[in-house]
Design an enzyme around this catalytic site. Structure first.
Site, short mmCIF file in Angstrom:
data_model
loop_
_atom_site.label_atom_id
_atom_site.label_comp_id
_atom_site.label_asym_id
_atom_site.label_seq_id
_atom_site.Cartn_x
_atom_site.Cartn_y
_atom_site.Cartn_z
N CYS A 204 30.18 0.49 -31.29
CA CYS A 204 29.65 0.53 -29.92
C CYS A 204 30.68 1.07 -28.93
CB CYS A 204 29.16 -0.84 -29.49
SG CYS A 204 30.44 -2.12 -29.49
N GLU B 128 37.74 -4.95 -33.12
CA GLU B 128 38.48 -4.12 -32.17
C GLU B 128 39.99 -4.40 -32.18
OE1 GLU B 128 36.96 -4.91 -28.25
OE2 GLU B 128 36.80 -7.06 -28.62
N GLY C 106 34.70 -1.76 -32.06
CA GLY C 106 35.02 -1.40 -30.68
C GLY C 106 36.12 -0.35 -30.70
N SER C 107 35.72 0.91 -30.74
CA SER C 107 36.70 1.98 -30.98
C SER C 107 37.72 2.11 -29.84
CB SER C 107 35.99 3.31 -31.21
OG SER C 107 35.21 3.66 -30.09
N ASN C 108 37.36 1.69 -28.63
CA ASN C 108 38.30 1.84 -27.50
C ASN C 108 39.53 0.96 -27.70
OD1 ASN C 108 36.12 3.27 -26.62
ND2 ASN C 108 35.64 1.96 -24.88
N ASP C 109 39.31 -0.36 -27.86
CA ASP C 109 40.45 -1.27 -28.03
C ASP C 109 41.12 -1.08 -29.39
OD1 ASP C 109 41.01 -2.72 -25.71
OD2 ASP C 109 39.28 -4.02 -25.99
N HIS D 59 0.82 -1.22 0.00
CA HIS D 59 0.00 0.00 0.00
C HIS D 59 0.85 1.26 0.00
CE1 HIS D 59 -3.67 -2.24 1.77
NE2 HIS D 59 -3.89 -1.95 0.51
N ARG E 285 26.25 -5.78 -22.23
CA ARG E 285 27.51 -6.32 -21.72
C ARG E 285 27.26 -7.52 -20.79
NH1 ARG E 285 27.92 -0.65 -21.26
NH2 ARG E 285 29.56 0.29 -22.54
N ARG F 42 27.06 -8.96 -26.17
CA ARG F 42 28.47 -9.34 -26.25
C ARG F 42 28.76 -10.35 -25.16
NH1 ARG F 42 32.78 -4.76 -25.23
NH2 ARG F 42 32.28 -5.24 -23.06
#
Length: 812
Positions: free
Chosen positions: A761, A690, A711-714, A430, A520, A588
């Site tokens: 991504c 990546e 995967g632009s970071n790696d 409630h 992820r 992934r």
């Protein structure tokens, strides 16, 4: 009979006669029992009986005089007057003809169930109750396990008197209801022996976000009043409606509540007809519903919602109370009423995306407590601990109410609060319903809140971070972001969302989007599993007693380590896939590095000490390794369960950190053995692009897989030879570098040659508009972004595409 109507004689057109609750039970009896939904039988004492009683001895006129000039905000005066009115009603005897009709109806009901004296629930049903725009949650009383004519008459009178509790008077006054135009009917319904089974509440909509395609179920052992009243933390389940109707089994979330007590029948002659007893360890470590029960309830919820929506000629989500009979194993619906918060949002409101957020999200905040979030707002102020209603008048406007459990008696106090925190309660009690209705952020089930906090302490309450609500020490400024979704232009480039927390999926799905470009897996393992996967595979070895006990506690409610891992992962992925269904959701597979795995429970026994974990034992290389392949096969089983058992075929698979073509073949074989095969039931399997090798040998990789997600970071780290975790060379790390743009271009061109998917991504599009512009011009399929970047990037892409089209330069 003049003052009695059996449920089979009633429907929703009889609200003025028997109130919303009884009319709704009658409606279900007439329309839903014939299609297989079970509803316990009973009868209603009509509102005419209520007026008949008030005519005795001038009771009605006395009530008018007592309510004259009463201000609902004057709590002390309200208490005195409400008590006087209740005493007046109790002191007014039932006319003999009315009493005789009640006894006759009770005898008929008892005979129907082959009992001398049936055990019944006695429930109030106000003529203004359970209307779509007002919940009246718990404003009048309910009594369970009432047996015999003497008890029945006493508790019917108690129900009638409950129309004039101070909380009920206050609620009616605030909603503009005339006290003497609201009448009370009383429902008498055969009890379901949930004292030997379980009971709870379910909604045919997500109560916090308004997500329409899920049934939300709460459940606990024993009679349902502990769930409704918020005195325990119940089990929670979510079921996805669209694929349930395709005969799949989409239980997309199970959460075990502590269920410390259960309400059962008290021995005859006791002061109260029910009592609470402690649950056993086995009970609180077990779910109070089987999967089959959960699916039956969800099907009932769908049918009830469909019927009430058809009758209302508009979408009508429902708030439903249910009970499982522990003797027969049958599940019954005991009440159904319209949901009163999400359903009341106007069309204009639903076209506005509103998000509460901290002004400085990077500011360090100390979490001191957490529990179940009600609503999605943020509130801050000084704590006021109130342990009982007697001290309610000490509460000041803008304070944060902290108490053991807020039942509806606290409603006048809750209206003044900037937030509410309770030790106990679940999201369908409630208190939660009323908090949502008045728009106050609340966190329920915060164990030890009244001990950990103190009056005058400055805190911030955040319900804006998913299903978990957080209490922070100190005051933190927040702001509200509002976006008119109706003004958003469609884009050719797909705009996807990156997501790691399933609990935020329903909310994020309301952002403009074309799907999820990165879900992820490792974040679900970290937050839902919490233990190293191999520590579950190998539960009885390499562990201290403490570690083993911790893991076994995490597994409570599940049959064994594998059952726990597979179902928990499937629930997390299922929640995200359901939230965005039927749009694509790209999952992934796990991509923790050895140093990250090592920090998990039991992880130190299974991970090597690597000099450079970033380039070491990670991604695809783990999956086929002798030491990890069983854990990966469990991951695959979870993914297959989402697609096959839950029916969420919008979920796609993506493999990270794939170094060679040979590795690709090995991973595809493992996936195939676990019922994950490209093309089967529409499945697509992508890889993270990546590594430079993925670009250099793009044609070879694309001959095996269905597409790339950059995967632009790696890829930046490995192309420029920069450790992205090192501050010393961080100035060199830049996705806008000419080499990176060439890498992106080559990957996109390769996918175009093979007519395959190509997305991105990584962080680059979220951080750099010029990278987004480059990718759109090159004709990338999709850009996947962090949620806070979606709206500005969407608008930028729409504007850019319009300009390109005007100049005839579009690549799509």
């Amino acid at each position: 009979m003049r003052y009695i109507k059996f449920f089979k004689e009633l429907n929703n057109k009889n609200v003025n006669l028997v109130g919303g609750k009884n009319a709704s039970i009658g409606e279900m009896f007439q329309e839903l029992v014939p299609i297989g939904i079970k509803v316990p039988d009973g009868f209603a004492i009509t509102s005419e009986a209520y007026w008949y009683l008030l005519e005795q001895g001038g009771a009605k006129q006395k009530i008018i005089e007592l309510l004259e000039n009463v201000d609902a905000t004057e709590i002390d005066v309200l208490k005195i007057r409400s008590k006087q009115i209740r005493e007046l009603i109790f002191g007014t005897p039932f006319p003999s003809d009315l009493r005789d009709e009640i006894f006759q109806a009770y005898e008929i009901l008892s005979q129907q169930y082959h009992m001398k004296e049936a055990d019944v629930a006695v429930r109030s049903s106000a003529t203004a109750e359970d209307l779509p725009d007002a919940s009246f949650a718990g404003q009048q009383d309910t009594y369970l396990n009432i047996k015999g004519k003497t008890e029945l008459i006493h508790y019917i009178k108690s129900c009638l008197a409950s129309l004039f509790t101070d909380r009920a008077i206050s609620y009616r006054a605030s909603r503009g209801f005339d006290h003497l135009k609201v009448a009370l009917s009383v429902g008498v319904q055969k009890m379901v022996r949930a004292d030997k089974g379980s009971a709870g509440v379910m909604f045919s909509i997500d109560t916090e976000t308004g997500f329409k395609d899920a049934v939300f179920i709460t459940s606990a052992w024993g009679l349902g009043e502990n769930v409704v009243g918020g005195t325990i933390n119940p089990d929670e389940f979510y079921v996805f409606k669209p694929t349930l109707e395709q005969n799949k089994r989409p239980i997309i979330k199970r959460q075990l509540g502590n269920k410390t007590q259960k309400m059962v029948y008290a021995p005859r002659g006791s002061e109260h007809p029910t009592r609470n007893i402690k649950t056993t360890k086995k009970e609180w470590q077990s779910f109070s519903l089987s999967d089959e029960d959960v699916l039956i309830l969800a099907k009932y919820a769908i049918e009830i919602e469909k019927h009430y929506s058809k009758e209302a000629k508009q979408y009508r989500p429902m708030d439903i109370e249910w009970a499982k009979d522990g003797e027969s194993g049958e599940i019954f619906i005991v009440q159904a009423r319209p949901e009163t918060v999400q359903s009341q949002k106007s069309k204009e409101e639903s076209q506005v995306f509103e998000k509460f957020k901290f002004k400085n999200p990077n500011e360090k905040k100390e979490i001191i407590l957490q529990g179940r979030a009600i609503g999605s707002k943020i509130g801050s102020g000084k704590v006021r601990i109130i342990n009982d209603l007697e001290h309610m008048n000490s509460f000041k406007e803008g304070e944060i109410l902290v108490t053991d459990n807020t039942d509806p008696d606290w409603e006048p106090c809750m209206k003044k609060a900037s937030a509410v925190i309770t030790n106990r309660g679940g999201r369908t009690c409630h208190a939660a319903i009323v908090a949502r209705e008045i728009g106050v952020p609340a966190i329920v089930g915060v164990s030890g809140a009244t001990d950990s906090l103190y009056t005058g302490m400055e805190i911030t309450v955040s319900c804006a971070e998913g299903e978990e609500g957080y209490v922070y020490a100190g005051i933190y400024e927040h702001e509200i972001e509002r976006v008119e979704l109706s003004n958003m232009q469609e884009t050719q480039t797909k705009i996807y969302i990156n997501i790691g927390n399933p609990e935020k999926a329903f909310g994020f799905s309301q952002l403009p989007n074309h799907g999820v470009g990165l879900a992820r897996m490792e974040m679900i393992i970290l937050n839902q599993i919490k233990a190293h996967p191999l520590a579950l595979v190998d539960l009885h070895h390499k562990k201290s007693v403490k570690e083993k006990n911790e893991i076994e506690n995490l597994m409570a409610g599940y049959a064994n380590p594998k059952d726990f891992f597979v179902k928990k992962i499937a629930e997390g992925i299922g929640m995200i896939s359901a939230a965005f269904y039927p749009k694509p959701v790209i999952v992934r597979t796990s991509d923790f590095k050895s140093n990250e795995y090592m920090r998990m429970l039991g992880g130190s026994s299974y991970e090597p000490n690597e000099e450079n974990p970033m380039l070491g034992y990670r991604g695809a290389s783990r999956y086929y390794s002798e030491s990890y392949n069983e854990a990966f096969s469990w991951e695959c089983e979870a993914l297959a369960l989402v697609r096959e058992e839950m029916g969420l075929t919008n979920m796609k698979v993506m493999i990270p950190f794939l170094r060679t073509i040979e590795e690709g073949k090995k991973v595809l074989e493992i996936l195939r053995k676990n019922n994950l095969e490209s093309g089967k039931n529409g499945l697509e399997i992508y890889i993270m692009c990546e590594l430079p090798v993925n670009v250099i040998l793009a044609d070879d990789f694309l001959s095996l897989f269905d597409g790339f997600s950059i995967g632009s970071n790696d890829l930046t780290q490995l192309t420029l030879g920069v450790d992205r975790d090192s501050e010393l060379v961080s100035h060199v790390f830049d996705e806008r570098n000419e080499a990176m743009l060439k890498m992106f271009k080559k990957a996109i061109e390769a996918c175009k040659r093979h007519n395959k998917y190509c997305g991105i991504c990584g962080q680059a599009p979220s951080d750099y508009p010029e990278v987004t512009e480059f990718l759109v011009k090159e004709g990338i399929t999709s850009i996947s972004l962090n949620p806070d970047s979606v709206i500005p990037t969407w608008n930028a892409v729409a504007k850019l595409e319009k300009e390109l089209k005007e100049h005839g330069l579009t690549e799509h």
